[in-house]
Design an enzyme around this catalytic site. Structure first.
Site, PDB file in Angstrom:
ATOM      1  N   TYR A 192      -3.329  -0.020  -2.584  1.00 43.20           N
ATOM      2  CA  TYR A 192      -3.529   1.160  -2.995  1.00 43.20           C
ATOM      3  C   TYR A 192      -3.461   1.098  -4.459  1.00 43.20           C
ATOM      4  O   TYR A 192      -3.475   2.374  -4.484  1.00 43.20           O
ATOM      5  CB  TYR A 192      -2.315   2.192  -2.165  1.00 43.20           C
ATOM      6  CG  TYR A 192      -3.302   2.915  -0.600  1.00 43.20           C
ATOM      7  CD1 TYR A 192      -4.355   3.568  -0.353  1.00 43.20           C
ATOM      8  CD2 TYR A 192      -1.894   2.684   0.411  1.00 43.20           C
ATOM      9  CE1 TYR A 192      -4.648   3.380   0.699  1.00 43.20           C
ATOM     10  CE2 TYR A 192      -1.860   3.360   1.477  1.00 43.20           C
ATOM     11  CZ  TYR A 192      -3.352   3.547   1.960  1.00 43.20           C
ATOM     12  OH  TYR A 192      -3.709   3.829   3.004  1.00 43.20           O
TER      13      TYR A 192
ATOM     14  N   HIS B 200      -6.418   3.227   8.757  1.00 44.66           N
ATOM     15  CA  HIS B 200      -6.713   3.047   7.304  1.00 44.66           C
ATOM     16  C   HIS B 200      -8.018   1.840   7.568  1.00 44.66           C
ATOM     17  O   HIS B 200      -8.148   1.497   8.375  1.00 44.66           O
ATOM     18  CB  HIS B 200      -6.307   1.707   6.553  1.00 44.66           C
ATOM     19  CG  HIS B 200      -6.601   1.735   4.674  1.00 44.66           C
ATOM     20  ND1 HIS B 200      -7.347   1.811   4.089  1.00 44.66           N
ATOM     21  CD2 HIS B 200      -7.469   0.443   5.365  1.00 44.66           C
ATOM     22  CE1 HIS B 200      -7.541   1.326   3.380  1.00 44.66           C
ATOM     23  NE2 HIS B 200      -7.806   0.317   4.062  1.00 44.66           N
TER      24      HIS B 200
END
Ligand code: IDP
Ligand code: MG
Length: 326
Positions: A49, A115
């Site tokens: 991330y 995700h």
């Protein structure tokens, strides 16, 4: 063909939604090319991330994502990055359309269960961050020609590939009461897009996934696995077949799971399996009975050990544990 990185987040795993999610990607016509069930480190999630490092929720997100098990996958298909995002819905489930995964299955932006890479470039980076080249399985979906319009003669000839392949022939409960069994979706089950449906059934029952990987086993490995059948006339063909394509190998845990798992599978011969069982509902032929499950506690132990190393197991507790077990 494009690839994208898809991960069922810890909240999705804990809520038993791996099967439902995999089912949707299979049903769409996408192809699973890599998968593993792991608990990532916080460091790993920080790298994953990195583009969000300036955001106020970055630290919490990384801590959360490394707090439990994740089903990490690479899926392949035409324009899959953009189409995968459509399947997911908006980042905020409250803005996601019904019909999308987040629209149907979750409510909170911080617990949005899945995700998916947002650009082709990020997809490449994420695939590389999560998977080594040797973790990929190469195969062709039998429905390929009906999912993708051929663009050249080469694309047409690729259609015959799958046929050539066939020709080639909790813990208030004492852990002692918890049993593990080895379950594998066989190549026919994978190629028919039934991984999600099968995983969904084990999740729905209340069983806990503790290890999983998507691999093409060697013939030698299958010979060891089916050693007790070495005298049978179908042994050689069986081992060849089982090593001819991808297998979703899994360890599931639960009370009395070896026996109950066999009940869920149905009889070895699908023609003798009750409707409601996996083989009774989803297959016809004994040599293409889509799933393996250990038949005794002792064999379960041996098979789990044959297929998985200790470091491939994920430790967690299902939130519904207290409602599944007295
Ligand atoms: P199981 O998978 O239900 O445990 P086993 O007797 O262990 O059944 O046999 C392993 C696998 O071998 C079966 O799942 C099936 O795919 C295959 N097999 C078993 N019996 C036959 C047969 O008579 N002909 C062809 N294949 C068979
Ligand atoms: Mg058996």
């Amino acid at each position: 063909m494009e690839q994208t990185f898809i991960a069922v987040k810890p909240d999705g795993v804990m809520r038993g939604l791996c099967g439902e999610i995999i089912k949707r990607f299979e049903a769409k016509g996408f192809r699973l090319v890599a998968a593993k069930f792991i608990q990532p480190t916080e460091d790993h999630m920080k790298k994953h991330y990195l583009d969000l490092a300036a955001m106020p929720f970055y630290a919490g997100l990384c801590t959360y994502m490394s707090s439990g098990p994740i089903m990490a996958m690479v899926w392949e298909g035409m324009n899959i990055v953009a189409q995968g995002r459509l399947l997911l819905g908006e980042t905020d489930p409250s803005k996601s359309q019904p019909g999308s995964i987040r629209g149907d299955l979750c409510v909170n932006i911080g617990r949005n269960i899945i995700h998916g890479s947002d650009t082709a470039e990020n997809a490449k980076n994420e695939v590389g961050l999560w998977f080594k080249p040797e973790e990929f399985v190469t195969y062709q979906l039998p429905a390929h020609a009906f999912i993708n319009e051929p663009t050249s003669f080469l694309a047409f000839s690729a259609v015959s590939l799958p046929w050539m392949m066939f020709l080639r022939g909790d813990e208030d409960r004492s852990p002692a009461e918890m049993e593990q069994t080895f379950i594998a979706v066989k190549p026919d089950g994978v190629l028919r897009g039934l991984c999600g449906e099968i995983i969904r059934r084990f999740e729905a029952k209340g069983f806990k996934l503790v290890a999983a990987k998507f691999i093409q086993p060697t013939e030698d490995h299958m010979k060891k696995h089916y050693l007790d059948l070495a005298a049978m006339p179908f042994y050689a063909g069986l081992c060849k077949y089982m090593s001819s394509g991808p297998v979703m190998a899994m360890v599931w845990e639960g009370q009395n799971i070896v026996k109950m798992g066999r009940l869920m599978l149905g009889e070895t011969d699908p023609s003798k399996s009750q409707p409601g069982s996996i083989r009774g509902d989803l297959c016809i032929n004994i040599g293409r009975n889509i799933i393996h499950g250990s038949d005794t506690a002792e064999n379960a132990k041996n098979e789990v050990g044959l297929w998985f190393k200790p470091e491939e197991f994920v430790t967690y507790q299902l939130p519904a544990h207290a409602f599944i077990y007295e």
